[in-house]
Write a protein that holds these residues in place. Structure first.
Motif: not given
Length: 490
Positions: A394-418
């Motif tokens: 999860r940490k690696a995915i969030i880092r990848k998304i943030n770096t690639t899309l120039h965002t901060d994705i975690e505060p935007l996640i309002e529901v989650e299932q794994i």
């Protein structure tokens, strides 16, 4: 109906397709399913205003669905609608490189030339090769049993033998793609197709370069009501044809007498059938339903395919740069696959796939939001500490998304299932949570899949992703057709 009965174990996509074909053929068909719903991996999740297709997300060869409705004398569009995608996938790299894989080949080759300086003819040659492999191998490997002499002794088979050196059997997918493309990012993009059946592009034969033909030349599609509508439409058709479904009815045993399958046992009760068709994972079936019978030890011990770790995220923002299918590539693809297949681990820099159906079907997410099916390829379950691996991933995915899309994705996640490999194994009876049964990481892999029938037990057949011709929606549907053609008309 003449009273002849087929019992199908499992209401996965292959089981549904087989039930339709066999019902039309004149059999009474009963389907037993351990879950409370049909579809196997092809199901959906609904939570807090978001809808997610839970499993397979790419739709190719829609004519296989059309054929099922045509056999029933019905029109597909009365049950199920789909459209061809204009963009097959958007690709992203952390260095800022981006590429849209347009379905229009001329547009795609121009995009590749502009972004990477790759000559358009290199793309066209690669797709021509893919089409060539499909033309001569699909009739042999995809549409017929590999375990019948008739498959090997016909004109189409002879035509394939004459061209065997051109099918890529003696090189890996990566070797073929590195020779074909000058730019390493294009080789990485085409290596990605190994993951479509849970394989390693650095080990699997270049024969698997057949896969891009399905996506580019024949087309990638989206069902207008989502992938789950494949399941719901086929389930509706099967019921309309008189197929009987028994949900929450796990099969405990396949009944065998004098080396003939005669029925099943479920919930302490026996059910007789003239033919038994197993749509459960082959390994699980032998270890549970057929544990008293002689085991195909060699097949059961074959290495399994990769699995998946999926985060279903409700994201309260719209990202206009993202489409239905999106790939955020790792920096070192070879290292990533070594982690998966050799180390049985998750690399610190995994390739991230994001499927967003709300791009095509707006009501799959609230206004101003997106439904992210966020997936990475992972090893199948070998007893790893999955709680640790999920947190690490999860940490690696969030880092990848943030770096690639120039965002901060975690505060935007309002529901989650794994969903992890253990969950996949539990929900779908897939051995070790492997998505595609045995792996295809050597040139003999196709011959090391279980046949669509038992050579030891008469009237016992097999379909689905763990047997020939393999996993994925198109191949599961083809396995159902192979079996339906094998079972004699009543």
């Amino acid at each position: 109906m003449n009273g002849k009965k087929v019992i199908i174990i499992g209401a996965g996509i292959a089981g549904l397709a087989a039930s339709i074909r066999l019902s039309i053929k004149g059999f009474q068909v009963d389907v037993f399913e351990a879950n409370s719903y049909p579809g196997g991996k092809l199901t959906e999740i609904i939570m807090d205003g978001y809808r997610f297709d839970a499993g397979p997300s790419l739709f190719t060869l829609p004519e296989q669905i059309d054929e099922l409705f045509a056999l029933a004398g019905l029109k597909t569009e009365d049950f199920f609608r789909y459209k061809r995608l204009e963009v097959n996938c958007n690709y992203f790299w952390e260095d800022g490189a981006r590429l849209s894989a347009y379905s229009d080949l001329d547009k795609f080759t121009k995009e590749v030339a502009y972004q990477f300086g790759e000559q358009p003819e290199n793309i066209k040659k690669a797709l021509d090769k893919s089409a060539y492999i499909y033309k001569y191998l699909a009739p042999l490997f995809m549409h017929r049993s590999l375990h019948k002499w008739s498959t090997w002794l016909n004109k189409k088979a002879m035509a394939s033998y004459l061209r065997i050196g051109k099918f890529g059997l003696f090189h890996t997918m990566n070797q073929a793609n590195q020779r074909q493309f000058k730019h390493p990012k294009l080789a990485q993009l085409f290596n990605r197709y190994a993951t479509y059946n849970g394989s390693n592009p650095y080990q699997t034969p270049a024969t698997l370069n057949i896969i891009p033909h399905l996506e580019f030349n024949k087309g990638a599609y989206f069902p207008t009501e989502g992938m789950h509508s494949i399941t719901s439409s086929l389930y509706t058709l099967a019921k309309q044809l008189g197929v009987n479904f028994h949900f929450n009815k796990a099969v405990d045993k396949i009944l065998v007498k004098d080396k003939v399958a005669i029925g099943i046992q479920a919930g302490g009760k026996s059910y007789n059938g003239d033919y038994i068709l197993n749509n459960m994972d082959m390994v699980t079936a032998y270890k549970t339903l057929l544990k008293e019978e002689k085991q195909p030890t060699r097949l059961l011990k074959q290495p399994k395919s990769s699995s998946a770790l999926i985060f279903y995220w409700g994201v309260k923002k719209v990202f206009p740069e993202l489409d239905l299918h999106n790939i955020l590539f790792s920096k070192d693809y070879a290292k990533e696959f070594k982690a998966i297949f050799k180390d049985k681990d998750i690399d610190d820099d995994p390739t991230v796939y994001i499927n967003i159906t709300s791009v095509q079907k707006a009501n799959d997410a609230p206004e101003g939001a997106m439904n992210w099916f966020t997936m990475i390829n992972v090893p199948n379950d070998q007893g790893q500490d999955w709680e640790y691996l999920k947190a690490k991933a999860r940490k690696a995915i969030i880092r990848k998304i943030n770096t690639t899309l120039h965002t901060d994705i975690e505060p935007l996640i309002e529901v989650e299932q794994i969903l992890d490999p253990i969950g996949i194994a539990t929900k779908t009876s897939s051995a070790n949570g492997a998505l595609y049964g045995n792996s295809s990481n050597n040139r003999y892999a196709a011959f090391l899949r279980h046949p669509n029938y038992s050579s030891k037990i008469k009237n016992l057949y097999f379909c689905g992703g763990s047997v020939h011709p393999g996993g994925g929606i198109p191949l599961c549907l083809l396995s159902a057709k192979i079996v339906a053609d094998m079972i004699p008309k009543p």
